[in-house]
Design a protein around this motif. Structure first.
Motif, PDB file in Angstrom:
ATOM      1  N   ASN A 164       6.756  16.622  29.262  1.00 37.47           N
ATOM      2  CA  ASN A 164       7.419  16.744  30.375  1.00 37.47           C
ATOM      3  C   ASN A 164       6.961  17.986  31.235  1.00 37.47           C
ATOM      4  O   ASN A 164       6.951  17.890  32.419  1.00 37.47           O
ATOM      5  N   THR A 165       6.457  18.940  30.670  1.00 33.91           N
ATOM      6  CA  THR A 165       5.781  20.177  31.384  1.00 33.91           C
ATOM      7  C   THR A 165       4.639  20.010  31.721  1.00 33.91           C
ATOM      8  O   THR A 165       3.982  21.065  32.357  1.00 33.91           O
ATOM      9  N   GLY A 166       3.790  19.315  30.828  1.00 34.78           N
ATOM     10  CA  GLY A 166       2.189  19.273  30.879  1.00 34.78           C
ATOM     11  C   GLY A 166       1.559  20.547  29.974  1.00 34.78           C
ATOM     12  O   GLY A 166       0.362  20.501  29.976  1.00 34.78           O
ATOM     13  N   LEU A 167       2.452  21.249  29.253  1.00 34.92           N
ATOM     14  CA  LEU A 167       1.775  22.406  28.678  1.00 34.92           C
ATOM     15  C   LEU A 167       1.359  21.677  27.343  1.00 34.92           C
ATOM     16  O   LEU A 167       1.653  20.828  26.563  1.00 34.92           O
ATOM     17  N   LYS A 168      -0.054  22.069  26.875  1.00 35.74           N
ATOM     18  CA  LYS A 168      -0.884  21.900  25.743  1.00 35.74           C
ATOM     19  C   LYS A 168      -1.122  23.187  25.188  1.00 35.74           C
ATOM     20  O   LYS A 168      -1.379  24.361  25.766  1.00 35.74           O
ATOM     21  N   THR A 169      -0.914  23.209  23.763  1.00 40.44           N
ATOM     22  CA  THR A 169      -1.376  24.377  23.004  1.00 40.44           C
ATOM     23  C   THR A 169      -2.079  24.138  21.722  1.00 40.44           C
ATOM     24  O   THR A 169      -2.235  23.241  21.359  1.00 40.44           O
TER      25      THR A 169
END
Length: 126
Positions: A36-41
């Motif tokens: 949804n946000t594109g955040l990758k960690t």
């Protein structure tokens, strides 16, 4: 109280993960991706230490955190003066910028200061 983890936004998530695995013996957890946000960690685990969370989110712009108040560096204990020397030489040989040292500071630390691939400062202590 203890520090549980630090978080650092990065431009190239895989390159930064590989750097900390190769030079600082981190173990990387599984990639987390919020579609949804594109955040990758990734959480990076270090022996008997706090974790480092490296994160990437599309559209973030670099900032220069090293010239003002706030975050200055991460510090890693290499375990001995010899280990500081060896890691510093290896980083320099592999093309990473060494800011200072190895040296004994005025407060008694034996350390060097290097930059990671995205110019975050890393202090390597004995």
């Amino acid at each position: 109280m203890k520090i549980e983890h630090f978080a650092l936004y990065v431009s190239d998530l895989e390159k930064m993960k590989d750097f900390y695995v190769k030079y600082f013996r981190a173990e990387a957890g599984d990639l987390y991706h919020n579609k949804n946000t594109g955040l990758k960690t990734y959480f990076l685990y270090f022996e008997e230490s706090a974790r480092l969370e490296i994160m990437h989110r599309p559209g973030l712009k670099p900032n220069n955190l090293n010239e003002g108040l706030g975050y200055t560096h991460l510090a890693f204990s290499a375990g001995s003066k010899e280990a500081v020397d060896i890691l510093t030489r290896k980083l320099q040989k592999d093309g990473f910028k060494i800011i200072s040292g190895p040296r004994t500071t005025g407060d008694g630390y034996y350390e060097s200061l290097a930059a990671d691939p995205e110019n975050n400062l890393i202090e390597i202590t004995q």
